[in-house]
Motif scaffolding. Sequence first.
Motif, PDB file in Angstrom:
ATOM      1  N   GLY A   5       1.276  -5.108  14.532  1.00  0.00           N
ATOM      2  CA  GLY A   5       1.142  -3.665  14.480  1.00  0.00           C
ATOM      3  C   GLY A   5       1.498  -3.106  13.120  1.00  0.00           C
ATOM      4  O   GLY A   5       2.141  -3.755  12.291  1.00  0.00           O
ATOM      5  N   GLY A   6       1.076  -1.882  12.881  1.00  0.00           N
ATOM      6  CA  GLY A   6       1.365  -1.207  11.622  1.00  0.00           C
ATOM      7  C   GLY A   6       0.266  -1.413  10.597  1.00  0.00           C
ATOM      8  O   GLY A   6      -0.413  -2.444  10.576  1.00  0.00           O
ATOM      9  N   TYR A   7       0.110  -0.412   9.724  1.00  0.00           N
ATOM     10  CA  TYR A   7      -0.916  -0.421   8.684  1.00  0.00           C
ATOM     11  C   TYR A   7      -0.284  -0.686   7.321  1.00  0.00           C
ATOM     12  O   TYR A   7       0.792  -0.154   7.017  1.00  0.00           O
ATOM     13  N   ASP A  30       8.248  -5.254   2.478  1.00  0.00           N
ATOM     14  CA  ASP A  30       7.709  -5.799   1.241  1.00  0.00           C
ATOM     15  C   ASP A  30       6.363  -6.480   1.481  1.00  0.00           C
ATOM     16  O   ASP A  30       6.040  -6.890   2.603  1.00  0.00           O
ATOM     17  N   ALA A  31       5.590  -6.612   0.415  1.00  0.00           N
ATOM     18  CA  ALA A  31       4.339  -7.365   0.477  1.00  0.00           C
ATOM     19  C   ALA A  31       4.593  -8.864   0.378  1.00  0.00           C
ATOM     20  O   ALA A  31       3.812  -9.670   0.886  1.00  0.00           O
ATOM     21  N   ASP A  32       5.663  -9.247  -0.292  1.00  0.00           N
ATOM     22  CA  ASP A  32       5.915 -10.643  -0.618  1.00  0.00           C
ATOM     23  C   ASP A  32       6.921 -11.263   0.345  1.00  0.00           C
ATOM     24  O   ASP A  32       7.812 -10.588   0.863  1.00  0.00           O
ATOM     25  N   ALA A  44      11.047  -0.926  -3.852  1.00  0.00           N
ATOM     26  CA  ALA A  44      11.389  -2.251  -3.342  1.00  0.00           C
ATOM     27  C   ALA A  44      10.186  -3.038  -2.853  1.00  0.00           C
ATOM     28  O   ALA A  44      10.170  -4.266  -2.938  1.00  0.00           O
ATOM     29  N   ALA A  45       9.168  -2.367  -2.302  1.00  0.00           N
ATOM     30  CA  ALA A  45       8.019  -3.076  -1.738  1.00  0.00           C
ATOM     31  C   ALA A  45       6.880  -3.245  -2.740  1.00  0.00           C
ATOM     32  O   ALA A  45       5.790  -3.674  -2.365  1.00  0.00           O
ATOM     33  N   GLU A  62       2.292  -4.559   1.634  1.00  0.00           N
ATOM     34  CA  GLU A  62       3.477  -3.793   2.004  1.00  0.00           C
ATOM     35  C   GLU A  62       3.121  -2.725   3.033  1.00  0.00           C
ATOM     36  O   GLU A  62       2.032  -2.177   3.037  1.00  0.00           O
ATOM     37  N   LYS A  63       4.078  -2.460   3.921  1.00  0.00           N
ATOM     38  CA  LYS A  63       3.909  -1.429   4.947  1.00  0.00           C
ATOM     39  C   LYS A  63       4.927  -0.328   4.689  1.00  0.00           C
ATOM     40  O   LYS A  63       6.127  -0.591   4.572  1.00  0.00           O
TER      41      LYS A  63
END
Length: 679
Positions: A269-271, A337-339, A70-71, A286-287
């Motif tokens: 936050g988050g990578y 997702d990245a988008d 999905a991502a 995307e994470k």
Amino acid sequence: MPNLVLLVSCTYLSTKMSEESSMRNRLAETTSPYLLQHKDNPVHWQPWGDEAFAEAQRLDRPVLLSIGYAACHWCHVMAHESFESPDIAALMNSHFVSIKLDREERPDIDHVYMTALHAMGEQGGWPLTMALTPAGQPFWGGTYFPPTPRFGRPSFAQVLRALANAWAEDRSRLLHAATSVSRVLAAQGAADPGPGPTPALLARARGLYLRGQDWDQGGLGRAPKFPNAPVYRFLWQEGFRSGDSEALRATHLLLERMSQGGIFDHLGGGYARYATDAAWLIPHFEKMLYDNAQILDLLALAFAHDPKPLYAARARETVVWLQREMAHEGAFAAALDADSDGEEGKFYVWTRQEIAGLLGAATERFAAHYPLPPEGNWEHKIILERITPLGAEDELSPLRAKLFAHRARRVRPGRDDKLLTDWNALTIAALVRAGLVFAEPAWLMLATTLFDALRARLTAPDGTLSHAWAGGRLSAPGLLEDYAALLRAALALHEATGAPRHLAEARELFTQLEARFADGTGAYFMSPPGESLTPRLRNPADGPTPSGLGLTAECLARLYHLTGDDTYRQKAEALLGAFGGTPDTLINAPTLLAAADLLANAACVVITGGAEDLAQVALTAPDPAMIVLRAKEGALPPSHPAHGKPANAPAAYVCRAGTCSLPVTEPGALRALLVRPAA
């Protein structure tokens, strides 16, 4: 002859066109967020299963298998360019039975076909596009294809026509290719017993990884840069086993560069999953839950070794992000997702003008820490990165909060909200270690709650574990990775809390794991019995996540040290030796190699008399080859080296290689005793 070929092709087209009329897109019947993204495509997508392959056999058509998640940005691109095109859909519907598969929901099937693609000499990636016989055998494969020829690639329509014509006119060649690839899959899935990993093999693997290290920017190799968490987790443990400070330095450098770079979300936050450049500035946005779980674990280990404020800040920001944006149905969703709004990274990037409009006179102060070049640093936009050490946070925190509040009004990236057992289990183990190291008891409570939620929601009615839950129902069978990762999480909770129920659950999980996955050679299959369309493979190699075999070996080593039951040692040694005939393959299995060190060299710290201050010293040690056992009178069998130690006097015994130290009562003395002897 050309006219005959044309006639055959036209007859083929006409026949298939008439036979496909009863087929339709069936993805609306599924629960996977990725499959549901494609439910309105004009392609007559089928979910993976016997029914789709039976239809291919009935129609005498090849199967077109498309695998993504999905991502995945390029999955979205190919969907918009090709799968939403009526013309391309007509080609697919006329000549193929088209199957859509979520690789996160069925990583076992994805691994089979990715292995097949590599056997064909092709580079892997997603979307993965494979052509199969109606029996599921792959005969051709690729990844992304554009709608028109470009990037040195044919158009997707050209590929479809060529495959359809070859199936009609040169099928014997395709079937020969399918047979050849199937032989390769069978060979790659076979165990090759031999000696278990030796210290020399571990040293060789460490040397190879360190030679690939970017000593300027951190990480392995050049762009694109991935965290490669299993590799750095192995290097970290190797640093303590071997005394090689470079292995520790490489891990510190990775965490420092990533934590300051654009791959980390400095507002929320988050990578992100990876960086497209060598300096960790430009993320592929995307994470993933699994990345953040493993990075959190590394941050805790690194902080235990060198308590840098950067590590503590990023760990806390990551846990806040998990709870704020990933919490779902008592567990954590798979990915963001990245988008957003049809554009990669749109949610996360800025212009200087936009930031200046929000921060006003404070813009220059902010830019001294987070550069704001007028021309941008990526496609005329700005990705935030931190170029100064932590400090002045009282001033910077309100500015970041103002940007974060503004960003929250944008169209958000989509969330893949399916629950995956193995990724959540990795998160549990990370929360346990991080909660102890960063003195955050709420994280330990969160880990316990998460474990119980997974057991409740991801257990099937027959008592077996499931891999995925989505849309209100279980959607994929449990894999080796699920059992092993959840077993490891149970052991982490047991060591942290001393709760007997977690050890009992771990032992029961291993009983189920062995019954469902043991192959009779000492190794274990990735997938459970019952999948008739693909071979059951064994895969010791790690990917972005630890392999199920590596995790199983680690758990067997821990169970042996915790219980003294020699059966676990024997099974661990059999697994570690299952691939010893080709030791070079184990270079790509760092989790398995680390498990070999754990079995042979772990410090089993036996706590007596309720000496919790000593237990905390061991639980927060930087060397991960550490096991904490709270002994009760008469609980340890004679086979355990700590058998017979007085259980009522507050003390700690450090047991290595079958021998225990004298009792230690002071935290400082225990800390000194935990330093490994020179290898």
